[in-house]
Enzyme design. Sequence first.
Site, PDB file in Angstrom:
ATOM      1  CE1 TYR A 121      -7.723   9.758 -14.688  1.00 55.86           C
ATOM      2  CE2 TYR A 121      -5.430  10.365 -14.993  1.00 55.86           C
ATOM      3  CZ  TYR A 121      -6.711  10.699 -14.607  1.00 55.86           C
ATOM      4  OH  TYR A 121      -6.969  11.964 -14.153  1.00 55.86           O
ATOM      5  CG  ASP A 151      -1.832   1.094   1.374  1.00 56.61           C
ATOM      6  OD1 ASP A 151      -1.654   2.116   0.686  1.00 56.61           O
ATOM      7  OD2 ASP A 151      -2.766   0.976   2.179  1.00 56.61           O
ATOM      8  CB  THR A 170      -2.189   0.632 -14.209  1.00 58.99           C
ATOM      9  OG1 THR A 170      -1.791   0.767 -12.842  1.00 58.99           O
ATOM     10  CG2 THR A 170      -0.995   0.798 -15.116  1.00 58.99           C
ATOM     11  N   GLY A 208      -9.126   5.665  -5.859  1.00 57.33           N
ATOM     12  CA  GLY A 208      -7.881   4.902  -5.996  1.00 57.33           C
ATOM     13  C   GLY A 208      -6.795   5.359  -5.033  1.00 57.33           C
ATOM     14  CG  ASN A 258      -7.561  14.760 -10.412  1.00 54.28           C
ATOM     15  OD1 ASN A 258      -7.520  15.974 -10.255  1.00 54.28           O
ATOM     16  ND2 ASN A 258      -8.057  13.951  -9.483  1.00 54.28           N
ATOM     17  CG  ASP A 272      -5.980  11.702  -5.754  1.00 53.42           C
ATOM     18  OD1 ASP A 272      -5.058  12.217  -5.108  1.00 53.42           O
ATOM     19  OD2 ASP A 272      -6.838  12.348  -6.369  1.00 53.42           O
TER      20      ASP A 272
HETATM   21  P1  ADP Z   1      -4.979   6.329 -12.189  1.00 52.50           P
HETATM   22  O1  ADP Z   1      -6.155   7.281 -12.138  1.00 52.50           O
HETATM   23  O2  ADP Z   1      -3.674   7.029 -12.489  1.00 52.50           O
HETATM   24  O3  ADP Z   1      -5.231   5.143 -13.056  1.00 52.50           O
HETATM   25  P2  ADP Z   1      -5.556   4.837  -9.718  1.00 52.50           P
HETATM   26  O4  ADP Z   1      -5.340   5.332  -8.338  1.00 52.50           O
HETATM   27  O5  ADP Z   1      -6.954   4.588 -10.170  1.00 52.50           O
HETATM   28  O6  ADP Z   1      -4.776   5.864 -10.667  1.00 52.50           O
HETATM   29  O7  ADP Z   1      -4.732   3.484  -9.914  1.00 52.50           O
HETATM   30  C1  ADP Z   1      -3.359   3.398 -10.123  1.00 52.50           C
HETATM   31  C2  ADP Z   1      -2.835   2.041  -9.661  1.00 52.50           C
HETATM   32  O8  ADP Z   1      -2.687   2.027  -8.247  1.00 52.50           O
HETATM   33  C3  ADP Z   1      -3.752   0.861  -9.985  1.00 52.50           C
HETATM   34  O9  ADP Z   1      -2.951  -0.191 -10.520  1.00 52.50           O
HETATM   35  C4  ADP Z   1      -4.353   0.481  -8.635  1.00 52.50           C
HETATM   36  O10 ADP Z   1      -4.622  -0.906  -8.559  1.00 52.50           O
HETATM   37  C5  ADP Z   1      -3.243   0.848  -7.673  1.00 52.50           C
HETATM   38  N1  ADP Z   1      -3.623   1.156  -6.273  1.00 52.50           N
HETATM   39  C6  ADP Z   1      -4.848   1.426  -5.753  1.00 52.50           C
HETATM   40  N2  ADP Z   1      -4.770   1.676  -4.434  1.00 52.50           N
HETATM   41  C7  ADP Z   1      -3.440   1.590  -4.102  1.00 52.50           C
HETATM   42  C8  ADP Z   1      -2.690   1.747  -2.890  1.00 52.50           C
HETATM   43  N3  ADP Z   1      -3.277   2.069  -1.739  1.00 52.50           N
HETATM   44  N4  ADP Z   1      -1.339   1.579  -2.942  1.00 52.50           N
HETATM   45  C9  ADP Z   1      -0.715   1.278  -4.105  1.00 52.50           C
HETATM   46  N5  ADP Z   1      -1.359   1.112  -5.276  1.00 52.50           N
HETATM   47  C10 ADP Z   1      -2.706   1.265  -5.276  1.00 52.50           C
END
Ligand code: ADP
Length: 188
Positions: A129, A18, A126, A40, A32, A42
């Site tokens: 987006y 995480d 990933t 996600g 964004n 963010d």
């Molecule tokens: P984007 O909008 O750039 O695609 P996201 O936050 O939706 O960003 O996802 C980016 C990646 O981070 C995805 O592969 C998702 O599975 C992963 N992800 C989601 N939560 C966490 C977390 N707490 N720590 C690390 N990676 C995460």
Amino acid sequence: MGVRVRLGNKILELVTGDITEQDTEAIVNAANERLIPGGGVDGAIHRKGGPSIAEEARKIGRCPTGQAVVTGAGRLKARYVIHAVGPIYRDGRSGEADLLASAYREALKRARELGLKSVAFPSLSTGAYGYPLEEAAPVALGTILSFLKENEYPQLVRMVLWGEKAYEAYRHALAELVKREGLAMEEF
Ligand code: ADP
């Protein structure tokens, strides 16, 4: 547990985990352009870090795709959050790879400017987006590896992958890269 590649005194490593739990000096946020808290990565960063991150981001205003800006990290263990904006994936032929590489490179430049030794990245673009993991991984890792070769800081870059599927995609891409570059990959 993960895998790592050494380049002199510098390290690129892959772990599952995480991003909000990382004790690196900075963590990177998958932000964004409007720097407004979303879902996600963010959402998790803002929830755990508290409102000061969004307050600072609001003062900065905007961040174009492929760029990165810095705020403090509120209640997180890290000192800084580097907000990098990756591209929204369309068809893979609309400049996505260049923009994704740029988002990583700009985030690394912010870390270098601050003289940071360590920074952790999530897999930008990933999630919401829609960038396919298998396409994003070689772009991300190739960009990070080149930056580590050419710069003194940061010295440790950790890719924090959310789940086994993402980890395996990045591990596969790193193995290919390492083979091409004549480097060695270690498990730890
Ligand atoms: P984007 O909008 O750039 O695609 P996201 O936050 O939706 O960003 O996802 C980016 C990646 O981070 C995805 O592969 C998702 O599975 C992963 N992800 C989601 N939560 C966490 C977390 N707490 N720590 C690390 N990676 C995460």
